[in-house]
Design an enzyme around this catalytic site. Structure first.
Site, short mmCIF file in Angstrom:
data_model
loop_
_atom_site.label_atom_id
_atom_site.label_comp_id
_atom_site.label_asym_id
_atom_site.label_seq_id
_atom_site.Cartn_x
_atom_site.Cartn_y
_atom_site.Cartn_z
N GLU A 193 -5.37 9.55 -0.70
CA GLU A 193 -5.72 8.37 -1.57
C GLU A 193 -6.88 8.26 -1.71
OE1 GLU A 193 -4.89 4.34 0.09
OE2 GLU A 193 -3.77 3.72 -1.43
N TRP A 243 2.09 5.78 -4.28
CA TRP A 243 2.06 5.03 -5.44
C TRP A 243 2.98 5.14 -6.64
CZ3 TRP A 243 -0.91 0.63 -6.20
CH2 TRP A 243 -1.86 0.56 -5.45
N TYR A 255 -8.28 0.26 -8.32
CA TYR A 255 -9.47 0.69 -7.64
C TYR A 255 -10.35 1.65 -8.09
CZ TYR A 255 -6.23 -1.80 -4.42
OH TYR A 255 -5.48 -2.57 -3.74
N ARG A 308 -28.71 -7.65 0.91
CA ARG A 308 -27.46 -8.51 1.39
C ARG A 308 -26.75 -8.58 0.30
NH1 ARG A 308 -32.00 -12.91 3.84
NH2 ARG A 308 -32.48 -12.75 1.70
N ARG A 309 -26.87 -7.52 -0.75
CA ARG A 309 -26.18 -7.46 -1.89
C ARG A 309 -25.23 -6.05 -2.07
NH1 ARG A 309 -30.95 -9.47 -5.84
NH2 ARG A 309 -31.47 -11.48 -4.85
N CYS A 369 -5.53 -5.48 -3.85
CA CYS A 369 -5.11 -6.20 -2.27
C CYS A 369 -6.40 -6.16 -1.63
CB CYS A 369 -3.91 -5.57 -1.67
SG CYS A 369 -2.36 -5.76 -2.53
N ARG A 422 -6.86 -9.69 0.08
CA ARG A 422 -6.32 -10.90 -0.19
C ARG A 422 -4.81 -11.23 0.41
NH1 ARG A 422 -2.31 -10.47 -3.96
NH2 ARG A 422 -2.58 -8.43 -4.87
N ASP A 448 0.07 -6.41 3.91
CA ASP A 448 1.41 -6.04 4.39
C ASP A 448 1.08 -5.48 5.84
OD1 ASP A 448 3.82 -4.63 4.80
OD2 ASP A 448 4.07 -3.74 3.15
N ASN A 492 -4.94 0.90 5.19
CA ASN A 492 -6.25 0.13 4.59
C ASN A 492 -7.23 0.23 5.60
OD1 ASN A 492 -4.06 -2.39 3.16
ND2 ASN A 492 -4.93 -0.80 1.95
N HIS A 542 0.76 -10.95 6.12
CA HIS A 542 2.14 -11.23 6.33
C HIS A 542 3.02 -9.95 6.98
CE1 HIS A 542 1.18 -10.04 2.12
NE2 HIS A 542 2.18 -9.24 2.31
N ALA A 558 8.25 -3.31 -0.05
CA ALA A 558 8.64 -3.99 -0.61
C ALA A 558 7.80 -3.95 -2.26
CB ALA A 558 8.39 -5.65 -0.26
N1 LIG Z 1 4.46 -4.00 -0.31
C1 LIG Z 1 3.56 -3.29 -0.48
N2 LIG Z 1 2.73 -2.73 0.66
C2 LIG Z 1 1.68 -1.93 0.75
O1 LIG Z 1 1.07 -1.56 1.67
C3 LIG Z 1 1.32 -1.58 -0.95
C4 LIG Z 1 2.05 -2.05 -2.00
N3 LIG Z 1 2.93 -2.71 -1.80
N4 LIG Z 1 1.74 -1.71 -2.95
C5 LIG Z 1 0.65 -0.80 -3.32
C6 LIG Z 1 0.12 -0.03 -2.27
C7 LIG Z 1 0.66 1.35 -2.17
N5 LIG Z 1 0.48 1.50 -0.70
C8 LIG Z 1 1.22 2.20 0.22
C9 LIG Z 1 2.49 2.48 -0.43
C10 LIG Z 1 3.43 2.93 0.52
C11 LIG Z 1 3.04 3.36 1.76
C12 LIG Z 1 4.33 4.00 2.78
O2 LIG Z 1 5.25 4.56 2.11
N6 LIG Z 1 3.87 4.52 3.97
C13 LIG Z 1 4.81 5.21 4.73
C14 LIG Z 1 4.37 6.55 4.82
C15 LIG Z 1 4.65 7.40 3.60
C16 LIG Z 1 3.83 8.65 3.42
O3 LIG Z 1 2.71 8.77 3.97
O4 LIG Z 1 4.27 9.30 2.66
C17 LIG Z 1 4.59 4.64 6.13
O5 LIG Z 1 5.56 4.65 6.84
O6 LIG Z 1 3.65 4.28 6.50
C18 LIG Z 1 1.97 3.13 2.20
C19 LIG Z 1 0.87 2.63 1.37
C20 LIG Z 1 -0.24 0.50 -0.29
N7 LIG Z 1 0.32 -0.63 -1.01
O1 LIG Z 2 -3.72 -1.60 0.02
C1 LIG Z 2 -2.64 -2.49 0.04
C2 LIG Z 2 -2.08 -2.62 -1.20
C3 LIG Z 2 -1.03 -3.61 -1.29
N1 LIG Z 2 -0.61 -4.08 -0.15
C4 LIG Z 2 0.55 -5.19 -0.12
C5 LIG Z 2 0.15 -6.63 0.04
C6 LIG Z 2 1.37 -7.30 -0.40
O2 LIG Z 2 2.48 -7.09 0.52
C7 LIG Z 2 1.96 -6.39 -1.61
C8 LIG Z 2 1.24 -6.79 -3.21
O3 LIG Z 2 1.96 -7.89 -3.31
P1 LIG Z 2 1.26 -9.20 -4.05
O4 LIG Z 2 2.39 -9.97 -4.61
O5 LIG Z 2 0.39 -8.59 -5.20
O6 LIG Z 2 0.15 -9.78 -3.11
O7 LIG Z 2 1.15 -5.16 -1.32
C9 LIG Z 2 -1.52 -3.83 1.15
O8 LIG Z 2 -1.09 -4.57 2.28
N2 LIG Z 2 -2.26 -3.08 1.29
#
Ligand SMILES: Nc1nc(=O)c2c([nH]1)NC[C@@H]1CN(c3ccc(C(=O)N[C@@H](CCC(=O)O)C(=O)O)cc3)CN21
Ligand SMILES: O=c1ccn([C@H]2C[C@H](O)[C@@H](COP(=O)(O)O)O2)c(=O)[nH]1
Length: 264
Positions: free
Chosen positions: A58, A80, A94, A126-127, A146, A166, A169, A177, A207, A263
């Protein structure tokens, strides 16, 4: 990764039940900070095995400036998929904003190249900021960023990075992240002949989705292992020339993966 687990407990103890866009419901707190000394190990969660492969691909995809999931899918990364349209497009998210932020005169700004120049020539600036929050483009994005703004800081020959997220999850997204920005900091440090300093993570709405609560409690019963290390096997000519095989995570000992529903 104790700070991560402490904040997880903080959300359980102090979180307020809030409805959210996805209809899932969350426990949420507002405004928190985590700090990781990158010289003490690579901040990869050890209380749940992480799929570092997805995290590396990613980041490489962001660095290419790409916003179509094709590169990820070709490499069997599907994180994604749920947000892309039928053509695999996500809109100007991004990668696009980092590498080609559009200007009013029809040109574009490569924020990452500019930041490298600044770190090299003006390290006390600082920029040293990269932003993905392009207000005029938000409605064209599959998901507004996010992790939306990050700042670098150079002192004592070390590069530190602070990220503002901002919306966080905490069970699924945040471990990805943290590892992703730790990796980015290592790459920029290598390119700028600096050591790594701290990664500071700041969360806005932090959250836990209600359908993750039992999984979170299971994770909190586990004792963390020592952190693994990142080895970068080669120094490419630019930040944009790294490949998946350039990286190795060594001594990664982790508890079993915990599968969760994301979600959308
Ligand atoms: N609700 C939500 N949480 C997020 O973290 C998130 C989003 N939405 N939407 C956009 C991006 C996409 N990102 C994601 C999406 C899926 C996984 C996920 O399914 N992780 C699994 C492993 C899957 C794999 O690596 O193949 C896990 O169990 O961590 C992780 C980050 C982070 N973002
Ligand atoms: O890199 C990421 C991308 C997304 N998220 C999470 C944070 C929220 O749970 C959802 C985005 O929903 P919004 O309603 O747009 O806030 O995805 C994350 O933690 N990290």
């Amino acid at each position: 990764m104790k700070p991560y687990l402490d904040l997880m407990q903080d959300v359980l103890d102090n979180g307020v039940v809030k409805a959210d866009r996805t209809g899932t419901g969350t426990l949420s707190v507002f405004g928190r900070q985590l700090r990781f000394d990158l010289s003490m190990g690579f901040p990869l969660l050890t209380t749940k095995k992480l799929h570092i492969r997805s995290i590396i691909y990613e980041l490489l995809w962001f660095l290419k400036g790409e916003t179509n999931i094709q590169f990820l899918v070709e490499n069997n990364v599907h994180i994604w998929d749920a947000w892309a349209d039928e053509q695999g497009e996500l809109g100007p998210i991004y990668g696009y904003q980092w590498r080609s932020w559009p200007t009013q005169t029809g040109q574009s700004i490569d924020q990452l190249s500019d930041i490298m120049t600044q770190i090299n020539h003006n390290p006390d600036s600082r920029r040293l900021i990269v932003s993905a929050w392009n207000v005029a483009d938000i409605d064209k994005m599959a998901l507004p960023p996010c992790h939306l703004l990050f700042q670098f800081y150079v002192a004592k020959g070390q590069l530190s990075c602070q990220l503002y997220q901002r919306s966080a999850d905490f069970f699924i997204g945040v471990p990805f992240n943290i590892a992703s920005y730790a990796l980015l900091t290592h790459l920029i440090a290598q390119q700028c002949q600096l050591a790594v300093g701290e990664l500071v993570w700041i969360g806005g709405d932090v959250h836990i989705y209600l359908n993750h609560l039992e999984l979170v409690k299971l994770q909190l019963t586990r004792t963390p292992y020592p952190l693994p290390s990142l080895v970068i096997k080669r120094q490419p000519n630019s930040l944009f020339d790294y490949q998946f095989d350039d990286f190795e995570i060594i001594n990664y000992q982790a508890h079993q993966h915990i599968k969760a529903t994301i979600a959308v």
